[in-house]
Design a protein around this motif. Structure first.
Motif, PDB file in Angstrom:
ATOM      1  N   ASP A 160     -10.965   0.752  24.904  1.00  0.00           N
ATOM      2  CA  ASP A 160     -10.127  -0.413  24.591  1.00  0.00           C
ATOM      3  C   ASP A 160      -9.753  -0.522  23.122  1.00  0.00           C
ATOM      4  N   ILE A 161      -9.784   0.574  22.392  1.00  0.00           N
ATOM      5  CA  ILE A 161      -9.411   0.513  20.982  1.00  0.00           C
ATOM      6  C   ILE A 161      -7.912   0.279  20.857  1.00  0.00           C
ATOM      7  N   ALA A 162      -7.526  -0.684  20.014  1.00  0.00           N
ATOM      8  CA  ALA A 162      -6.109  -1.033  19.851  1.00  0.00           C
ATOM      9  C   ALA A 162      -5.549  -0.576  18.515  1.00  0.00           C
ATOM     10  N   GLY A 163      -6.411  -0.090  17.629  1.00  0.00           N
ATOM     11  CA  GLY A 163      -5.939   0.350  16.324  1.00  0.00           C
ATOM     12  C   GLY A 163      -7.108   0.734  15.445  1.00  0.00           C
ATOM     13  N   VAL A 164      -6.772   1.326  14.297  1.00  0.00           N
ATOM     14  CA  VAL A 164      -7.786   1.790  13.352  1.00  0.00           C
ATOM     15  C   VAL A 164      -7.395   1.353  11.953  1.00  0.00           C
ATOM     16  N   CYS A 165      -8.371   0.848  11.200  1.00  0.00           N
ATOM     17  CA  CYS A 165      -8.205   0.543   9.777  1.00  0.00           C
ATOM     18  C   CYS A 165      -9.120   1.482   8.998  1.00  0.00           C
ATOM     19  N   LEU A 166      -8.544   2.274   8.107  1.00  0.00           N
ATOM     20  CA  LEU A 166      -9.315   3.263   7.353  1.00  0.00           C
ATOM     21  C   LEU A 166      -9.315   2.907   5.875  1.00  0.00           C
ATOM     22  N   GLY A 167     -10.489   2.636   5.322  1.00  0.00           N
ATOM     23  CA  GLY A 167     -10.593   2.441   3.892  1.00  0.00           C
ATOM     24  C   GLY A 167     -10.651   3.790   3.196  1.00  0.00           C
ATOM     25  N   THR A 168      -9.846   3.974   2.138  1.00  0.00           N
ATOM     26  CA  THR A 168      -9.820   5.255   1.448  1.00  0.00           C
ATOM     27  C   THR A 168      -9.247   5.111   0.048  1.00  0.00           C
ATOM     28  N   ARG A 169      -9.127   6.257  -0.631  1.00  0.00           N
ATOM     29  CA  ARG A 169      -8.587   6.324  -1.984  1.00  0.00           C
ATOM     30  C   ARG A 169      -7.245   7.053  -1.948  1.00  0.00           C
ATOM     31  N   PRO A 170      -6.324   6.709  -2.832  1.00  0.00           N
ATOM     32  CA  PRO A 170      -5.018   7.380  -2.816  1.00  0.00           C
ATOM     33  C   PRO A 170      -5.096   8.865  -3.143  1.00  0.00           C
ATOM     34  N   ASP A 171      -6.108   9.280  -3.909  1.00  0.00           N
ATOM     35  CA  ASP A 171      -6.222  10.700  -4.252  1.00  0.00           C
ATOM     36  C   ASP A 171      -6.909  11.508  -3.166  1.00  0.00           C
ATOM     37  N   CYS A 172      -7.231  10.871  -2.034  1.00  0.00           N
ATOM     38  CA  CYS A 172      -7.817  11.577  -0.893  1.00  0.00           C
ATOM     39  C   CYS A 172      -6.875  11.551   0.306  1.00  0.00           C
ATOM     40  N   LEU A 173      -5.584  11.478   0.019  1.00  0.00           N
ATOM     41  CA  LEU A 173      -4.555  11.479   1.064  1.00  0.00           C
ATOM     42  C   LEU A 173      -3.493  12.514   0.696  1.00  0.00           C
ATOM     43  N   ASP A 174      -3.733  13.767   1.065  1.00  0.00           N
ATOM     44  CA  ASP A 174      -2.723  14.793   0.810  1.00  0.00           C
ATOM     45  C   ASP A 174      -1.799  14.918   2.012  1.00  0.00           C
ATOM     46  N   THR A 175      -0.845  15.814   1.927  1.00  0.00           N
ATOM     47  CA  THR A 175       0.165  15.960   2.988  1.00  0.00           C
ATOM     48  C   THR A 175      -0.477  16.299   4.328  1.00  0.00           C
ATOM     49  N   ALA A 176      -1.438  17.198   4.321  1.00  0.00           N
ATOM     50  CA  ALA A 176      -2.073  17.606   5.578  1.00  0.00           C
ATOM     51  C   ALA A 176      -2.762  16.418   6.255  1.00  0.00           C
TER      52      ALA A 176
END
Length: 304
Positions: free
Chosen positions: A109-125
């Protein structure tokens, strides 16, 4: 009482047609600002637990945590979102992120995900993985704290404002929701710098914002500065006034998801008023009402 800003509850009702509940989960994530990749001291304001429970490393997997924490929200008929808050949940190889998202997708029954992270840990891949994982709704909670590179260096963030701009634009370009975390009262900053950060966000495709007052907590580097007399937290009335000014200045479509920081039990050193969450929210609401402030009142509008 008049609705004076764009609330998270209203945004969730628009998205799901009902109330929604964020279920806090610990995925056992690490942080490059703690494991030596960037530093070992962490951000100046952050405790060593990274706002987490540590349940994953105590043997409680995501499914066990989900099964234990969702029954009250299920009983209320709320939409269920997995909220991975602690540390940096997109840190590590892309394969780890793909496996994590696959595990989350299997939660009942998961309706969505919220992910806490840093901008420098979000590359294109990783952004490609997030945007094609098949989950119906993903919200990225990105720590910025300040738009000032000097402040970011002072608090040992380990990235600059440009990294945040890149991450937000690339994430939003893939249809991902971005919530920005910003903090008032950081060392070396006053109200003007905080409002500059609000202006910075207004020019970016962020969907939401969390406003925090800077806390002095046990285990954080800021605690040493506080004890030595080199840091003084904001006064309660000053923070209330600044939040109201920020709401007036904020672009009207941005969802205000939080108005104050929420210390964990036993960790708060200062300011004492930060423990009075309900009272603080009442003060903010009362000032908005008394001064007839609405979100976007002083927003200058989009740049020509």
């Amino acid at each position: 009482m008049t609705l004076r800003y764009n609330t998270l509850s209203r945004a969730f009702r628009a998205l799901y047609g009902r109330r929604a509940k964020k279920i806090p989960l610990d995925a056992g994530s690490a942080c490059p600002n703690r494991d030596g990749a960037l530093s070992r001291g962490g951000c100046l304001f952050c405790n060593a637990r990274g706002s987490g429970t540590g349940l994953y490393h105590k043997g409680f997997g995501l499914r066990a945590q989900w099964d234990a924490l969702t029954p009250p929200a299920r009983a209320r008929g709320e939409a269920l979102l997995a909220y991975l808050q602690s540390y940096t949940n997109t840190y590590g190889p892309p394969e780890r992120l793909a496996a994590l998202l696959a595990e989350l997708a299997g939660l009942p029954d998961i309706a969505g995900v919220c992910l806490g992270t840093r901008p420098d840990c979000l590359d294109t891949a990783k952004l490609d993985i997030l945007s094609t994982c098949g989950l119906s709704h993903i919200r990225l909670e990105l720590g910025l704290q300040s738009a000032s590179d000097a402040t970011l260096r002072r608090i040992n963030r380990g990235h600059d404002a440009a990294a945040f701009v890149r991450a937000v634009r690339e994430a939003a370009g893939r249809g991902l929701w971005v919530t920005a975390h910003v903090m008032a009262g950081l060392p070396g900053e006053g109200p003007a710098e905080f409002l500059d950060t609000i202006d910075f966000l207004n020019a970016l495709p962020v969907g939401g914002v969390k406003l925090h007052n800077c806390l002095v907590v046990e285990g954080a580097g800021l605690a040493d500065l506080y004890r030595q007399g080199f840091y003084t937290p904001m006064a309660r009335e000053d923070y209330v006034a600044l939040v109201c000014a920020a709401i007036a200045r904020l672009r009207p479509d941005i969802v205000i998801e939080r108005q104050n920081a929420d210390p964990a039990p036993g960790e708060l050193l200062a300011p004492a008023w930060a423990a009075d969450k309900r009272g603080l929210l009442r003060d903010i609401a009362a000032r908005l009402e008394a001064e007839d402030i609405r979100q976007g009142d002083t927003w200058p509008g989009p740049a020509a």
